[in-house]
Motif scaffolding. Structure first.
Motif, mmCIF file in Angstrom:
data_model
loop_
_atom_site.group_PDB
_atom_site.id
_atom_site.type_symbol
_atom_site.label_atom_id
_atom_site.label_comp_id
_atom_site.label_asym_id
_atom_site.label_seq_id
_atom_site.Cartn_x
_atom_site.Cartn_y
_atom_site.Cartn_z
ATOM 1 N N ARG A 153 -19.265 4.162 0.071
ATOM 2 C CA ARG A 153 -18.064 4.976 -0.118
ATOM 3 C C ARG A 153 -17.457 4.682 -1.481
ATOM 4 N N HIS A 154 -17.147 5.729 -2.202
ATOM 5 C CA HIS A 154 -16.503 5.630 -3.517
ATOM 6 C C HIS A 154 -15.163 6.349 -3.444
ATOM 7 N N VAL A 155 -14.103 5.642 -3.814
ATOM 8 C CA VAL A 155 -12.753 6.210 -3.792
ATOM 9 C C VAL A 155 -12.265 6.329 -5.223
ATOM 10 N N ASP A 156 -11.885 7.535 -5.633
ATOM 11 C CA ASP A 156 -11.419 7.706 -7.017
ATOM 12 C C ASP A 156 -9.904 7.780 -7.114
ATOM 13 N N SER A 157 -9.191 7.581 -6.009
ATOM 14 C CA SER A 157 -7.727 7.555 -6.052
ATOM 15 C C SER A 157 -7.252 6.353 -6.858
ATOM 16 N N LEU A 158 -6.102 6.487 -7.481
ATOM 17 C CA LEU A 158 -5.485 5.381 -8.207
ATOM 18 C C LEU A 158 -5.026 4.301 -7.233
ATOM 19 N N VAL A 159 -5.453 3.065 -7.476
ATOM 20 C CA VAL A 159 -4.989 1.923 -6.678
ATOM 21 C C VAL A 159 -4.601 0.807 -7.639
ATOM 22 N N ARG A 160 -3.991 -0.277 -7.079
ATOM 23 C CA ARG A 160 -3.473 -1.357 -7.917
ATOM 24 C C ARG A 160 -4.001 -2.702 -7.435
ATOM 25 N N SER A 161 -4.024 -3.664 -8.326
ATOM 26 C CA SER A 161 -4.406 -5.021 -7.912
ATOM 27 C C SER A 161 -3.404 -5.583 -6.907
ATOM 28 N N ALA A 162 -2.177 -5.090 -6.939
ATOM 29 C CA ALA A 162 -1.173 -5.518 -5.954
ATOM 30 C C ALA A 162 -1.543 -5.071 -4.547
ATOM 31 N N ASP A 163 -2.467 -4.112 -4.429
ATOM 32 C CA ASP A 163 -2.871 -3.618 -3.112
ATOM 33 C C ASP A 163 -3.913 -4.504 -2.441
ATOM 34 N N ILE A 164 -4.479 -5.465 -3.166
ATOM 35 C CA ILE A 164 -5.602 -6.237 -2.624
ATOM 36 C C ILE A 164 -5.159 -7.122 -1.461
ATOM 37 N N ALA A 165 -4.101 -7.919 -1.647
ATOM 38 C CA ALA A 165 -3.668 -8.831 -0.586
ATOM 39 C C ALA A 165 -3.287 -8.088 0.695
#
Length: 815
Positions: free
Chosen positions: A298-310
């Motif tokens: 699965r490949h997601v091209d939506s914008l995400v942030r490193s803050a979303d990892i935790a």
């Protein structure tokens, strides 16, 4: 209390100034731990891997380039990867703080490398997982992530031991290589982890960070792409860790996350490395999830942030959703639609290090606004390289206004923006190391009035300073000197540039010039211990021991927890043969830092010179076993082994020290002496010549090379060596005697006569040579006067010597 800015995007309630996440979720974590104790199915293991300084387009699956990162490519294929993940900061400690807390820098409080510590009021991913029953272990690969900077919170063990890594290069972080990091991880997985608990293991690979020095086979595979080769090496070694998971049967029960702290500009927008600008070259990073609970391919091209990892990790583990700036990516991983996110990024190094303006950026998947003295707005869909600034005038386009509003809200509640900067007080040795790297160049006092310079207008000076540092590492001192002075022409009170200037002047044998620079640095910043240590070292080498000791002791008073201050005092005392006092200083330094190779080698040297050979061997052998990469310990161990009567073992140790540090002047010098004693004079000359090249200020090497050349009947080549030794130390009597002899042999009578006369106050026998030369120059009267002076000063011993010389015997008065 000042209100904190709201997160850029969230569905939960607003962030408060209380410690985020932990208290409100304590009951969930305690319940999870209770379930473990009753034998319920445990949570999967978690392996978090961060590649330092790795751009999103440096990994094969994202760049569409096969063969460069096969390990990551296979993981991406087996899991879900995100093509547009934006980090919060282009520096290691702030970016990792966001990864570990799910908070943005204006909430977790870390705004720069080296001058900030992650406050304990923050709750880290490791703390949450430990509370939930996980065994937590971290292995980091560079000093920049030393436990002093606070990221050890929540880890049962935080392995930041860099012993065994390559020799630290000047102005670069100490590190261990990816193979060593992988070795540690494999050893822990096989024998160190508690098998009755799930584990959380964080691995940090530093290799892609400059300087780029990949293994030869990868350099050959990626010609002209050393940075890419470093990424490939980290990928290769990470593959060994995954193979171990497979071997142990752990892979199927492990959630794997791979990301980077930030990227690397590689010259984009005029920036060589990272830390200044907030363009995508340094902000866009890889992010993939693989393993238990993650869909494959699965490949997601939506914008995400490193803050979303935790929050995503906690959501996948079903450990609740603590209040963080980040949002779980689980809906996107499952293929669900979500409202678009906004990403916030910043760079405060320009302000905190250089006194320039900070930079803040807000972006969507299609547009980006950079708040700067000369603001920028980009259409990322049509201009992904961010080359065309759409802010042609002061008018802000309508599409940019929501982004500007978000940044203004953040800035309004940001303590740093309001000149309420609260940088943490660090261990002084670590602060000094970071200062040498340029991370604490200036000092933002918050008192600046008027506009700060735009980093775009100053980046050339920073790059020039970095190039000057590289020139110093290449021993191109004249070039470095011109570059550093160019920087100081623009910023005359830049103390970090001054330190580099002093370093260059020492290398160019201008000790007085370097000493004046250090004293000027002390006047500008009396709290900066680097200048005191530099001044002490120069004064000690010049034989001004009282003043040298005073400067070194100032460091121990300013920073009583700093081991280097005590080693500097110990060095001064040792040069005066004050063995007991010196020993006390070295032992105090070791008490403060048991892993200090400088202190261990200093203690070994002290014990050796005090005649306590057995104790010296024990100290140095133990130190060498712990850190075989320390050239200082290897060198001093060689000295002691040689003194103990084993020249062959000493030769091997000297050669080992030179493998670690090819510029170790005294190792070359002593190796040459060993060859000389074994009768291999040609090899002895080669080695001592190398000693002189490595350190033109090495007096002993200058003298020894002169003696070797003199012994092989090369007087004209030997003479400049003794003259150099005397320039370094005008009171060096052995060099003065051999220089006078060589002038005599070369039949330079007038010069020789002056040289011998200069020697007479300290060396009465020189009057006999004066007498001989006066005769040769045709003055029997002056010759008789010189002979009388010799006998008056040297007594019967010199009379007997004159009697053996027919020319002088006839000048003696009848007895």
């Amino acid at each position: 209390m000042r209100a904190l800015p709201q997160p850029l995007h969230r569905t939960e309630s607003s962030i408060t100034s209380q410690r985020p996440g932990f208290p409100s979720n304590m009951w969930r974590l305690a319940f999870a731990a209770l379930l473990f104790s009753f034998g319920c199915a445990r949570h999967p293991n978690v392996l978090l891997v961060t590649f330092d300084t790795t751009r999103a387009d440096a990994v094969g699956y994202a760049a569409g380039r096969s063969g460069i990162t096969p390990t990551l490519d296979k993981l991406a294929s087996d899991g879900t990867w995100f093509s547009t993940c934006i980090t919060s900061q282009p520096l290691t400690v702030p970016a990792h703080s966001t990864i570990m807390t799910g908070l943005l820098p204006f909430h977790h409080g870390v705004r720069n490398n080296g001058t900030y510590v992650l406050d304990k009021k923050n709750v880290t991913l490791a703390e949450i997982l430990k509370q939930a029953g996980y065994a937590t272990h971290a292995i980091v690969s560079s000093f920049v992530l030393d436990k002093q900077f606070g990221l050890d919170q929540g880890f049962d063990a935080y392995d930041d031991d860099l012993s065994g890594g390559p020799q630290q290069k000047m102005f670069m972080f100490r590190e261990i290589k990816a193979n060593q990091t992988a070795d540690k991880a494999i050893a822990w997985l096989k024998g160190g982890r508690p098998e009755k608990k799930p584990f959380f293991l964080w691995l940090h690979f530093f290799d892609p960070h400059a300087d780029y020095e990949p293994p030869p086979e990868l350099t050959a595979k990626f010609p002209g792409e050393k940075y890419q080769a470093e990424v490939a090496f980290a990928d290769q070694q990470f593959g060994r860790v995954l193979a171990t998971l497979d071997q142990l049967g752990l892979r199927g029960d492990t959630l794997i996350i791979v990301t980077a702290d930030h990227g690397e500009s590689l010259g984009d927008h005029g920036e060589r490395s990272h830390g200044i600008f907030v363009y995508d070259g340094t902000l866009r990073v890889p992010l993939l999830f693989s393993g238990k609970g993650v869909p494959s391919r699965r490949h997601v091209d939506s914008l995400v942030r490193s803050a979303d990892i935790a929050p995503t990790i906690l959501d996948l583990l079903r450990l609740g959703k603590p209040k963080m700036d980040g949002q779980s990516l689980v809906p996107l991983i499952k293929g669900e639609k979500e409202n678009p996110r906004l990403a916030y990024s910043e760079s405060f190094a320009p302000r905190l290090n250089f006194g320039w303006s900070e930079l803040r950026a807000a972006r969507t998947s299609e547009t980006k606004y950079i708040d700067a003295p000369h603001p920028e707005f980009y259409d990322l869909k049509g201009d992904p390289a961010e080359m065309t600034n759409l802010l042609k005038t002061a008018e802000v386009p309508g599409a940019a206004r929501p982004l500007v509003a978000q940044l203004r809200t953040i800035e309004k509640g940001d303590s740093v923006a309001q000149a309420q900067n609260s940088q943490a007080r660090l261990d002084p040795e670590n602060r000094r190391k970071l200062a040498a790297l340029g991370y604490v160049w200036g000092n933002d006092t918050g008192t600046t009035t008027g506009p700060r310079p735009d980093p775009k207008d100053r980046i050339a000076y920073w790059d020039e300073f970095q190039e000057a540092q590289a020139a110093i590492r290449r021993h191109e001192y004249s070039q470095a000197l011109a570059m550093v002075r160019s920087v100081l022409d623009v910023d005359k009170d830049n103390v970090v540039a001054m330190a580099s200037l002093a370093n260059v002047l020492v290398k160019m044998n201008d000790r007085q010039g370097a000493l004046q620079i250090y004293k000027h640095m002390i006047d500008l910043d009396p709290e900066r211990d680097t200048a005191y240590l530099g001044a002490s070292r120069i004064l000690r080498e010049m034989g001004h021991f009282a003043e040298a000791e005073a400067y070194a002791r100032t460091v121990t008073r300013l920073e009583p927890r700093d081991p280097e201050g005590y080693t500097a005092v110990g060095d001064v005392l040792l040069d005066q043969n004050k063995f007991a006092e010196a020993e006390a200083m070295f032992r105090q330094a070791i008490k403060l830092d048991p892993h200090s190779s400088v202190a261990v080698s200093g203690l070994g040297n002290c014990l050796n010179r005090a005649g306590r050979l057995r104790e010296a061997l024990a100290v140095l052998r133990e130190g060498h076993e712990h850190d075989p990469t320390s050239e200082a310990i290897a060198y001093n161990l060689a000295v002691v082994v040689e003194r103990a009567g084993d020249p062959e073992a000493a030769k091997i140790l000297y050669e080992n020290a030179l493998k670690i540090d090819p510029d170790h002047s005294m190792a070359w010098n002593n190796l040459g002496a060993l060859y000389d004693r074994s009768g291999n004079h040609a090899e002895a000359i080669r080695c001592v010549t190398q000693a002189r090249h490595a350190d033109p200020a090495n007096i002993e090497a200058a003298y020894n090379l002169g003696a070797l050349l003199m012994g092989t009947q090369k007087p004209a080549e030997a003479l400049p060596q003794f003259e150099d030794a005397l320039r370094l130390n005008p009171n060096f009597l052995p060099a003065a005697i051999l220089r006078a002899r060589l002038l005599t042999v070369l039949d330079r009578k007038e010069s020789a006569l002056g040289a011998w006369k200069d020697l007479t106050p300290a060396h009465p026998a020189a009057w006999l040579q004066v007498a001989r030369l006066e005769l040769a120059l045709g003055s029997e009267i002056r010759a008789r006067a010189a002979l009388r002076e010799a006998i008056n000063r040297g007594g019967d011993k010199l009379r007997q010597a004159a009697m053996k010389d027919e020319r002088l015997r006839r000048l003696l008065p009848a007895s």
